[in-house]
Design an enzyme around this catalytic site. Structure first.
Site, PDB file in Angstrom:
ATOM      1  N   ASP A   1       0.856  -1.184   0.000  1.00 21.42           N
ATOM      2  CA  ASP A   1       0.000   0.000   0.000  1.00 21.42           C
ATOM      3  C   ASP A   1       0.894   1.236   0.000  1.00 21.42           C
ATOM      4  O   ASP A   1       1.723   1.405   0.903  1.00 21.42           O
ATOM      5  CB  ASP A   1      -0.916   0.012   1.229  1.00 21.42           C
TER       6      ASP A   1
ATOM      7  N   GLU B   1      -2.306  -1.543  -5.548  1.00 21.14           N
ATOM      8  CA  GLU B   1      -3.593  -0.930  -5.862  1.00 21.14           C
ATOM      9  C   GLU B   1      -3.490  -0.195  -7.188  1.00 21.14           C
ATOM     10  O   GLU B   1      -2.482   0.467  -7.462  1.00 21.14           O
ATOM     11  CB  GLU B   1      -4.009   0.039  -4.750  1.00 21.14           C
TER      12      GLU B   1
ATOM     13  N   CYS C   1     -11.988  -4.460   7.717  1.00 19.32           N
ATOM     14  CA  CYS C   1     -11.203  -5.127   8.767  1.00 19.32           C
ATOM     15  C   CYS C   1     -10.581  -6.387   8.186  1.00 19.32           C
ATOM     16  O   CYS C   1     -11.290  -7.267   7.676  1.00 19.32           O
ATOM     17  CB  CYS C   1     -12.092  -5.473   9.961  1.00 19.32           C
TER      18      CYS C   1
ATOM     19  N   CYS D   1     -11.894  -9.699  10.506  1.00 22.98           N
ATOM     20  CA  CYS D   1     -13.242 -10.275  10.461  1.00 22.98           C
ATOM     21  C   CYS D   1     -14.035  -9.878   9.222  1.00 22.98           C
ATOM     22  O   CYS D   1     -15.108 -10.431   8.971  1.00 22.98           O
ATOM     23  CB  CYS D   1     -14.024  -9.884  11.714  1.00 22.98           C
TER      24      CYS D   1
ATOM     25  N   CYS E   1     -11.635  -2.187  15.202  1.00 21.50           N
ATOM     26  CA  CYS E   1     -12.837  -2.777  14.618  1.00 21.50           C
ATOM     27  C   CYS E   1     -13.921  -2.893  15.689  1.00 21.50           C
ATOM     28  O   CYS E   1     -13.681  -3.420  16.781  1.00 21.50           O
ATOM     29  CB  CYS E   1     -12.521  -4.155  14.031  1.00 21.50           C
TER      30      CYS E   1
ATOM     31  N   CYS F   1     -14.847  -7.162  16.010  1.00 21.89           N
ATOM     32  CA  CYS F   1     -13.936  -8.122  16.642  1.00 21.89           C
ATOM     33  C   CYS F   1     -12.966  -7.467  17.615  1.00 21.89           C
ATOM     34  O   CYS F   1     -12.226  -8.160  18.315  1.00 21.89           O
ATOM     35  CB  CYS F   1     -13.154  -8.896  15.591  1.00 21.89           C
TER      36      CYS F   1
ATOM     37  N   ASP G   1      -2.648   1.841   7.193  1.00 20.03           N
ATOM     38  CA  ASP G   1      -1.917   1.466   5.986  1.00 20.03           C
ATOM     39  C   ASP G   1      -1.576  -0.024   5.959  1.00 20.03           C
ATOM     40  O   ASP G   1      -1.681  -0.678   4.916  1.00 20.03           O
ATOM     41  CB  ASP G   1      -0.644   2.303   5.875  1.00 20.03           C
TER      42      ASP G   1
END
Length: 398
Positions: A189, A273, A326, A329, A345, A348, A355
């Site tokens: 990323d 990406e 996330c 999960c 999150c 979870c 990043d």
């Protein structure tokens, strides 16, 4: 057995004599003139709904040389002039295939100064490179050796805005062979706070090369603005500005080469990406920082090195919500401003670095799409509907 052959350009700096510099500058001017004349001829024919190809522009070049107005074209080697016509043909080929915009005329001030010589336009013997129309070889700084027994197919001579001279020698490099296969895969990323965040948790600092030299660049630009247009002092000041820019670009390129080489050597699959940097730099508050990071150059280096060494680069659709998802999960957050660099999150309870979490999600998405056979690149004009990665995962209720 398939022979893996890679053509590689070896770039060296050289220091021409006054006679050689004058000859090369004259060649650059003639190359630009021929390109513009041929482009004008093809544009006029296009307006008349006629097509002009390379062979017809080559015949035009022969006729131009016989005119009194363009007789100076005979003073330079004909090889770079023919090559610029081939480059123009390639530009039109890309235009008709909708891969590029319509070719533009070359500017004396803004366009790159270069000339390309094929095998008939140069001689390389015993480490000495001599170009056509020259009696002495170029004074090249051989910073690294050419491959043993190398037979260059083309030689490109160029001068950058800082006044530095370079020669690029294109030849086959048998030392570039596929690396041993490995099971390692990594998600990457890109960012501004950190240049790279990897799915392994590693972060690469953003050196911000332009910011480090911003004061020096601003001073050089102020001095340039005070010089009278057309004066010799203005040319010297412009050269000093270009030197600062060259220093920034060289350091950025060196770092990106080191990073991409390490990533390609260590990993079999690399997931990134699919960013549209051209659109992103239109964001005025972030444009300078995005351009300084060199995201586009990073991707280009990564892709061609992966092709060299038998690695795979997967580009996940830019609309995939990698930062808001996330990685533990699969819960998807509604919004996440850029100011949020870490989050927890709500489903979870996993604490995420923004990043690193995005890099983990990119890796999972890229590998899943590869296994399922779905495309991970945006499908704008090809049939088959949207990319699999453009479909948002279902939101889980907390």
């Amino acid at each position: 057995m398939v022979v893996h052959s890679v053509k590689r350009a070896f770039r060296y700096r050289f220091y021409p004599s006054d006679v050689q510099a004058a000859e090369l500058l004259r060649t650059f001017g003639c190359v630009r003139k021929v390109y513009n004349l041929a482009l004008a001829a093809r544009s006029e024919a296009w307006a008349r709904q006629e097509r002009v190809n390379y062979h017809q522009t080559s015949a035009m070049l022969t006729a131009w040389k016989k005119t009194e107005e363009l007789a100076f074209l005979n003073e330079v080697s004909s090889v770079p002039l023919q090559q610029t016509l081939r480059h123009l043909q390639s530009a039109f080929t890309h235009f008709f295939a909708k891969r590029a915009k319509y070719p533009r005329f070359k500017s004396r001030k803004a366009s790159r100064k270069s000339a390309e010589y094929t095998t008939s336009g140069f001689r390389l013997r015993d480490g000495a490179l001599t170009l056509a129309k020259m009696t002495d070889p170029l004074d090249i700084v051989w910073s690294r050796p050419l491959p043993e027994g190398a037979k260059p197919s083309t030689v490109t001579v160029s001068q950058d805005p800082a006044g530095r001279w370079f020669v690029s020698i294109l030849c086959e490099d048998p030392s570039v062979t596929p690396l041993p296969a490995t099971d390692a895969a990594i998600g990457i990323d890109v960012g501004l706070n950190h240049l790279l965040a990897l799915s392994t948790g590693e972060k690469v600092a953003n050196p911000r090369h332009e910011r480090r030299d911003r004061a020096r660049l601003a001073k050089a630009q102020r001095e340039l603005s005070r010089k009278a247009k057309g004066s010799a002092n203005r040319q010297k000041a412009r050269r000093r500005v270009a030197t600062v820019h060259a220093r920034i670009a060289d350091r950025r390129r060196d770092l990106l080469h080191q990073l991409t080489t390490r990533l390609v050597r260590e990993n079999q699959t690399l997931v990134i990406e699919d960013l549209t940097v051209t659109n992103m730099v239109r964001n005025r508050p972030l444009a300078r920082a995005i351009a300084d990071a060199g995201w586009r150059e990073f991707r280009c280096l990564l892709e061609y090195k992966a092709a060299w060494y038998g690695r795979e680069v997967i580009a996940v659709d830019r609309y995939f919500p990698s930062s808001r998802l996330c990685s533990a999960c699969g819960n998807l957050r509604e919004r996440m401003p850029l100011s949020v660099r870490a989050w927890t999150c709500g489903t979870c309870g996993t604490a995420h670095d923004r990043d690193v979490n995005a890099a983990k999600n990119l890796l999972a998405a890229g590998l899943a799409a590869t296994v399922c056979g779905a495309g991970v690149r945006p499908q704008r004009s090809s049939p088959g509907g949207q990319s699999a990665m453009k479909q948002k995962p279902p939101r889980r209720e907390p």
